[in-house]
Design an enzyme around this catalytic site. Structure first.
Site, PDB file in Angstrom:
ATOM      1  N   ARG A  51       8.719  33.784  -1.184  1.00 25.66           N
ATOM      2  CA  ARG A  51       9.610  32.765  -1.722  1.00 25.66           C
ATOM      3  C   ARG A  51      10.493  33.263  -2.859  1.00 25.66           C
ATOM      4  NH1 ARG A  51       5.787  30.661   0.777  1.00 25.66           N
ATOM      5  NH2 ARG A  51       4.703  32.366  -0.206  1.00 25.66           N
ATOM      6  N   LYS A  80       7.061  58.954  -6.848  1.00 26.59           N
ATOM      7  CA  LYS A  80       7.071  60.358  -7.316  1.00 26.59           C
ATOM      8  C   LYS A  80       6.630  60.453  -8.771  1.00 26.59           C
ATOM      9  CE  LYS A  80      11.297  60.927  -4.648  1.00 26.59           C
ATOM     10  NZ  LYS A  80      12.738  61.000  -4.893  1.00 26.59           N
ATOM     11  N   HIS A 129       5.438  32.960 -14.908  1.00 26.37           N
ATOM     12  CA  HIS A 129       6.344  32.909 -13.744  1.00 26.37           C
ATOM     13  C   HIS A 129       7.374  31.825 -14.064  1.00 26.37           C
ATOM     14  CE1 HIS A 129       7.853  33.197  -9.784  1.00 26.37           C
ATOM     15  NE2 HIS A 129       6.757  33.021  -9.072  1.00 26.37           N
TER      16      HIS A 129
HETATM   17  N1   CP Z   1       5.579  30.937  -5.455  1.00 23.44           N
HETATM   18  C1   CP Z   1       5.691  32.264  -5.327  1.00 23.44           C
HETATM   19  O1   CP Z   1       5.811  32.992  -6.318  1.00 23.44           O
HETATM   20  O2   CP Z   1       5.642  32.715  -4.039  1.00 23.44           O
HETATM   21  P1   CP Z   1       5.868  34.211  -3.605  1.00 23.44           P
HETATM   22  O3   CP Z   1       4.682  35.007  -4.120  1.00 23.44           O
HETATM   23  O4   CP Z   1       5.933  34.200  -2.107  1.00 23.44           O
HETATM   24  O5   CP Z   1       7.121  34.708  -4.245  1.00 23.44           O
END
Ligand code: CP
Length: 302
Positions: A51, A80, A129
Site C-alpha cells: 500500500r 555491496k 508511520h
Molecule cells: N499500511 C501499510 O503500511 O501497508 P504496506 O506495508 O503494504 O505498505
C-alpha cells in the site's frame, strides 16, 4: 510545508495536519492534476510494502511526477556494503524528494538529517508511520464527520505497531478516549501512554476484544507482526490472539467503522468484509489522496 520533512507525526502541527487532510479532499474530487511535471520522487523501500509504496507511486503518477527507486534493497549498492548515509547523499542528487521505508527505528530521522532534499518517513521499524496516520485521520474524519470526542479502540500488536503509536499521538489533540486491547506481552509502550496522560486524556486497557465493540466509534485492528519478534516462540504464543468475526459486531454503534492499516493475516475474518462497517479497503484508497497532498505541499506547488 514547503521542504518540510515528515519523519514523526509531531513534525507537523495540528493545523498543518488539517491542511493536509483538507488538500487530500481536493485531490479526492480531482485526482489527476499534472502539477508535478518535471519533478522526480525517489521511492526507497528497504522493507516490504504494497500500500504505502504503490499509493505514493500512484500519487506521484497522478500528479505527473516521475518515480525512481527500489522496492528490494538487494538490488541497490547496499548489497555491496554501501552505507545508508552514502545512499541518501547519492539519491539527493537524483530526485526532488525521498520517500523511505526502513526496518530500523530512527533511520528516517538520520536519513532526513543527511539528505539535501525533503524526506518522508514511510515507516521506520516499530517507531512511526506518519503518512499512515494522516490517511487514518482522513478516514476517521470522513466516516465520523469530525475528529473530536471519539472513542477509539486499538486492537492487536500495540507494542510493535508503528501505526498505532503515530495515530495515538495525533488523536491526543482531539479529546479522544482510548481503548487499548492487546495480549499482556504486546501492550502499548509506556511512552505513548504517558503522552496520552500528559494530554489529560484517558485510556483503558483490555485483553478481551468483545468487551470494547459496543463502546467505540472506531475499531482499529492491527496484525500481530511476525517480523518484529526476536523470539519465534513468543510470536507463536500470541499470533492468534484476536480474530474479529461478523457475528461479533451485533452490538456495535451504528456509526462505528472498522479500520486496519493492512496487510491482514487472520485478525479480521473475510465475512466482515461485506459488513458496511468494514472500511479498511477504502481507508487504503484514501492513502493515494493524502499522499498526493503531501507530495504537492512539500514540493511547494500547493
Ligand atoms: N499500511 C501499510 O503500511 O501497508 P504496506 O506495508 O503494504 O505498505
Amino acid at each position: 510545508m514547503k521542504n518540510k520533512n515528515l519523519v514523526s507525526i509531531n513534525d507537523y502541527t495540528r493545523d498543518e495536519q488539517i491542511q493536509i487532510l483538507d488538500l487530500a479532499e481536493e485531490f479526492e474530487k480531482q485526482p489527476s492534476q499534472r502539477i508535478l511535471e518535471g519533478y522526480v520522487v525517489a521511492s526507497l523501500f528497504f522493507e516490504p510494502s504494497t500500500r504505502t509504496r504503490l499509493s505514493f507511486e500512484s500519487a506521484a503518477c497522478h500528479l505527473g511526477a516521475k518515480v525512481i527507486g527500489f522496492s528490494e534493497p538487494g538490488s541497490s549498492s547496499l548489497k555491496k556494503g554501501e552505507s545508508l548515509r552514502d545512499t541518501i547523499l547519492m539519491v539527493s542528487n537524483y530526485a526532488d524528494i525521498i520517500v523511505m521505508r526502513h526496518p530500523r527505528e530512527g533511520s528516517a530521522r538520520f536519513a532526513s538529517e543527511v539528505a539535501t532534499i525533503p524526506l518522508i518517513n514511510a515507516g521506520d521499524g516499530a517507531n512511526q508511520h506518519p503518512t499512515q496516520t494522516l490517511l487514518d485521520m482522513y478516514s476517521i474524519r470522513k466516516t465520523q464527520g469530525s475528529l473530536d470526542n471519539l472513542n477509539v479502540a486499538f486492537v492487536g500488536d500495540l507494542k510493535y505497531g508503528r501505526t498505532v503509536h503515530s495515530l495515538a499521538i495525533a488523536l491526543s489533540n482531539y479529546n479522544t478516549t482510548f481503548h487499548l486491547v492487546s495480549p499482556p506481552e504486546l501492550k502499548m509502550p509506556s511512552s505513548v501512554k504517558k503522552y496520552i496522560k500528559d494530554s489529560n486524556l484517558s485510556y483503558y486497557q483490555y485483553t478481551d476484544l468483545q468487551e470494547v465493540i459496543s463502546k467505540v466509534d472506531i475499531l482499529y485492528m492491527t496484525r500481530i507482526q511476525k517480523e518484529r519478534f526476536s523470539d519465534p516462540i513468543e510470536y507463536e504464543r500470541v499470533k492468534n490472539s484476536y480474530v474479529l468475526r461478523n457475528n461479533m459486531l451485533k452490538d456495535a454503534r451504528p456509526n462505528m467503522r472498522i479500520l486496519h492499516p493492512l496487510p491482514r493475516v487472520n485478525e479480521i475474518a473475510v465475512d466482515v468484509d461485506e459488513n458496511p462497517k468494514a472500511y479498511y479497503f477504502t481507508q487504503a484508497l484514501n492513502g493515494v489522496f493524502v499522499r498526493q497532498a503531501l507530495l504537492a505541499s512539500i514540493l511547494g506547488v500547493k
